[in-house]
Write a protein that holds these residues in place. Sequence first.
Motif, PDB file in Angstrom:
ATOM      1  N   ILE A 130     -27.705 -71.547  84.665  1.00  0.00           N
ATOM      2  CA  ILE A 130     -26.527 -72.073  84.317  1.00  0.00           C
ATOM      3  C   ILE A 130     -26.878 -73.621  83.237  1.00  0.00           C
ATOM      4  O   ILE A 130     -28.560 -73.452  84.226  1.00  0.00           O
ATOM      5  N   SER A 173     -30.121 -87.631  79.455  1.00  0.00           N
ATOM      6  CA  SER A 173     -29.896 -86.000  79.032  1.00  0.00           C
ATOM      7  C   SER A 173     -31.628 -85.207  78.842  1.00  0.00           C
ATOM      8  O   SER A 173     -31.172 -84.464  78.233  1.00  0.00           O
ATOM      9  N   GLU A 204     -32.270 -82.036  90.529  1.00  0.00           N
ATOM     10  CA  GLU A 204     -32.516 -80.981  91.092  1.00  0.00           C
ATOM     11  C   GLU A 204     -33.633 -80.580  92.166  1.00  0.00           C
ATOM     12  O   GLU A 204     -34.541 -80.457  91.576  1.00  0.00           O
ATOM     13  N   GLN A 241     -34.421 -75.073  77.088  1.00  0.00           N
ATOM     14  CA  GLN A 241     -32.662 -75.353  76.655  1.00  0.00           C
ATOM     15  C   GLN A 241     -32.710 -75.763  75.371  1.00  0.00           C
ATOM     16  O   GLN A 241     -33.633 -76.804  74.932  1.00  0.00           O
ATOM     17  N   LEU A 297     -31.825 -81.881  80.496  1.00  0.00           N
ATOM     18  CA  LEU A 297     -31.355 -80.577  80.282  1.00  0.00           C
ATOM     19  C   LEU A 297     -32.536 -79.379  80.485  1.00  0.00           C
ATOM     20  O   LEU A 297     -32.975 -79.675  79.462  1.00  0.00           O
ATOM     21  N   THR A 320     -31.702 -74.989  81.971  1.00  0.00           N
ATOM     22  CA  THR A 320     -31.289 -74.123  81.736  1.00  0.00           C
ATOM     23  C   THR A 320     -31.822 -73.103  83.159  1.00  0.00           C
ATOM     24  O   THR A 320     -33.191 -73.186  83.026  1.00  0.00           O
ATOM     25  N   VAL A 321     -31.247 -73.560  84.642  1.00  0.00           N
ATOM     26  CA  VAL A 321     -31.551 -73.489  85.857  1.00  0.00           C
ATOM     27  C   VAL A 321     -30.760 -71.938  86.601  1.00  0.00           C
ATOM     28  O   VAL A 321     -29.582 -72.521  86.695  1.00  0.00           O
ATOM     29  N   VAL A 347     -33.107 -81.446  85.626  1.00  0.00           N
ATOM     30  CA  VAL A 347     -34.217 -81.194  86.855  1.00  0.00           C
ATOM     31  C   VAL A 347     -34.950 -82.745  87.489  1.00  0.00           C
ATOM     32  O   VAL A 347     -35.226 -82.426  88.223  1.00  0.00           O
ATOM     33  N   ASN A 399     -27.803 -77.402  81.348  1.00  0.00           N
ATOM     34  CA  ASN A 399     -27.710 -78.803  81.628  1.00  0.00           C
ATOM     35  C   ASN A 399     -27.631 -79.408  82.642  1.00  0.00           C
ATOM     36  O   ASN A 399     -26.732 -80.005  82.902  1.00  0.00           O
ATOM     37  N   VAL A 400     -28.202 -78.585  83.796  1.00  0.00           N
ATOM     38  CA  VAL A 400     -28.917 -78.788  84.893  1.00  0.00           C
ATOM     39  C   VAL A 400     -29.988 -79.671  84.662  1.00  0.00           C
ATOM     40  O   VAL A 400     -31.152 -79.826  83.775  1.00  0.00           O
TER      41      VAL A 400
END
Length: 111
Positions: free
Chosen positions: A85, A76, A93, A104, A79, A81-82, A90, A87-88
Amino acid sequence: MSKKTCNSLNFRIKEHPILEFKKGRLVKFYFNGQELFGYEGEPIAASLIANGIKVFRYTEKKHRPRGFFCALGKCSSCLMTVNGIPNVMVCIEPLKEGMDVRRQKGRGRLV
């Protein structure tokens, strides 16, 4: 290519003796409001590292910085914010044009 675009690609591996790196088109995205550039389809984390961003989030209790670690979507550490949203992961993603990526703090919450 503008000077700003060139500067954003300074930390990228351009040649490797064994691996080949396929690149999508160059796109603009935002990190904490700062305009950056990366290649469409590559992991967001790769674009951030290429732009010199090493701290992706801070832990909730001790506020320790976390960055790129497993690169497989198992831990984790990455993690972020994307596009609002939290807990993405990255590290897995893919980057898209115009994404809003934010550092975050803690576990992340929907606003």
